[in-house]
Scaffold this motif. Structure first.
Motif, PDB file in Angstrom:
ATOM      1  N   ASN A  73       0.887  -0.859   0.504  1.00  0.00           N
ATOM      2  CA  ASN A  73      -0.096   0.487  -0.123  1.00  0.00           C
ATOM      3  C   ASN A  73       0.720   1.314   0.241  1.00  0.00           C
ATOM      4  O   ASN A  73       1.549   1.816   1.346  1.00  0.00           O
ATOM      5  CB  ASN A  73      -1.159  -0.283   1.266  1.00  0.00           C
ATOM      6  N   ASN A  74       1.157   1.733  -1.381  1.00  0.00           N
ATOM      7  CA  ASN A  74       1.846   3.147  -1.617  1.00  0.00           C
ATOM      8  C   ASN A  74       1.249   4.663  -1.399  1.00  0.00           C
ATOM      9  O   ASN A  74       0.123   4.716  -1.490  1.00  0.00           O
ATOM     10  CB  ASN A  74       2.474   2.986  -2.726  1.00  0.00           C
ATOM     11  N   LEU A  97      -2.753   7.941   0.786  1.00  0.00           N
ATOM     12  CA  LEU A  97      -1.791   8.042   1.727  1.00  0.00           C
ATOM     13  C   LEU A  97      -2.271   6.925   2.544  1.00  0.00           C
ATOM     14  O   LEU A  97      -3.026   5.916   3.253  1.00  0.00           O
ATOM     15  CB  LEU A  97      -1.639   9.269   2.434  1.00  0.00           C
ATOM     16  N   PRO A  98      -1.412   5.559   3.101  1.00  0.00           N
ATOM     17  CA  PRO A  98      -0.645   4.703   4.116  1.00  0.00           C
ATOM     18  C   PRO A  98      -1.353   5.090   4.759  1.00  0.00           C
ATOM     19  O   PRO A  98      -0.460   6.552   5.336  1.00  0.00           O
ATOM     20  CB  PRO A  98      -0.427   4.033   3.492  1.00  0.00           C
ATOM     21  N   ILE A  99      -2.011   4.626   5.652  1.00  0.00           N
ATOM     22  CA  ILE A  99      -1.662   5.110   7.604  1.00  0.00           C
ATOM     23  C   ILE A  99      -0.165   4.534   8.288  1.00  0.00           C
ATOM     24  O   ILE A  99      -0.084   6.126   8.961  1.00  0.00           O
ATOM     25  CB  ILE A  99      -2.981   3.978   8.690  1.00  0.00           C
ATOM     26  N   LEU A 125     -13.165  11.445  -6.488  1.00  0.00           N
ATOM     27  CA  LEU A 125     -12.274  10.194  -7.420  1.00  0.00           C
ATOM     28  C   LEU A 125     -11.842   9.209  -6.149  1.00  0.00           C
ATOM     29  O   LEU A 125     -11.056   9.897  -5.424  1.00  0.00           O
ATOM     30  CB  LEU A 125     -11.133  11.361  -7.355  1.00  0.00           C
ATOM     31  N   LYS A 126     -11.773   8.052  -6.529  1.00  0.00           N
ATOM     32  CA  LYS A 126     -11.832   7.121  -5.564  1.00  0.00           C
ATOM     33  C   LYS A 126     -10.682   6.378  -5.667  1.00  0.00           C
ATOM     34  O   LYS A 126     -10.614   6.083  -7.328  1.00  0.00           O
ATOM     35  CB  LYS A 126     -12.726   6.194  -5.305  1.00  0.00           C
ATOM     36  N   ILE A 127      -9.673   5.527  -5.764  1.00  0.00           N
ATOM     37  CA  ILE A 127      -8.505   5.354  -5.805  1.00  0.00           C
ATOM     38  C   ILE A 127      -8.265   4.250  -5.697  1.00  0.00           C
ATOM     39  O   ILE A 127      -7.955   3.837  -4.089  1.00  0.00           O
ATOM     40  CB  ILE A 127      -7.237   5.623  -5.789  1.00  0.00           C
ATOM     41  N   GLU A 128      -8.320   2.569  -5.818  1.00  0.00           N
ATOM     42  CA  GLU A 128      -7.889   1.194  -5.877  1.00  0.00           C
ATOM     43  C   GLU A 128      -6.698   0.597  -6.188  1.00  0.00           C
ATOM     44  O   GLU A 128      -6.451   0.694  -7.527  1.00  0.00           O
ATOM     45  CB  GLU A 128      -9.154   0.105  -5.577  1.00  0.00           C
TER      46      GLU A 128
END
Length: 137
Positions: A73-74, A97-99, A125-128
Motif C-alpha cells: 500500500n503506497n 496515504l497509507p496509515i 475520485l476513488k483510487i484502489e
C-alpha cells in the motif's frame, strides 16, 4: 607511522561503508490502468522521493520505472481526465496515504505491476491499488 596507518584504515573503512549504504533501484514498476478514465499523471512517493508516471490510457500499461523499494500500500497521487461529450473535460485528483506499514514487508526486488482502479462517486475520485508481481520486464 601509526598516524599514516590509522588514516589509511579510516579511509578504506569509510569507502567500504559508503559502498554498502548506496540505495539501488532494484524494483521495476509499471502501472496498469484498470479504471474507466485516462490517467494523466500518477505520483508515487517512496522514501522521500517522488516517481512520476504519465499518460496511461484505460486498460493499458505504462512503461517500467526503477524504484528502490515498494510497499503493498503506497502513497500515491493520481490525476485523471474524464472526457465529456459536448462539455469541457473534467480533471480530478485524489491522494491515497497509507496509515502505516506495520506488519508489511518492504519489497526490494523483481518486477511489479501496480493496478490502479479509478472511479467517480458523487464527484469524488476513488483510487484502489493492487500490487501484482510480473514475470516479465
Amino acid at each position: 607511522m601509526k598516524k599514516l596507518f590509522f588514516g589509511i584504515s579510516l579511509l578504506v573503512s569509510n569507502l567500504c561503508y559508503c559502498q554498502n549504504n548506496v540505495e539501488t533501484d532494484s524494483v521495476n514498476l509499471r502501472i496498469f490502468n484498470d479504471g474507466k478514465y485516462y490517467i494523466k499523471e500518477a505520483k508515487l512517493k517512496i522514501g522521500g522521493n517522488e516517481y512520476i508516471l504519465k499518460d496511461v490510457w484505460k486498460n493499458k500499461y505504462s512503461d517500467f520505472i526503477k524504484v528502490p523499494y515498494i510497499w503493498r500500500n503506497n502513497a500515491i497521487e493520481v490525476t485523471v481526465i474524464v472526457k465529456r461529450m459536448f462539455k469541457y473535460d473534467e480533471w480530478f485528483t485524489a491522494i491515497n496515504l497509507p496509515i502505516d506499514h506495520v506488519g508489511e514487508k518492504k519489497i526490494e526486488s523483481r518486477n511489479y505491476t501496480l493496478e490502479l482502479n479509478t472511479r467517480l462517486k458523487k464527484k469524488m475520485l476513488k483510487i484502489e491499488q493492487n500490487l501484482i508481481e510480473t514475470g516479465q520486464k
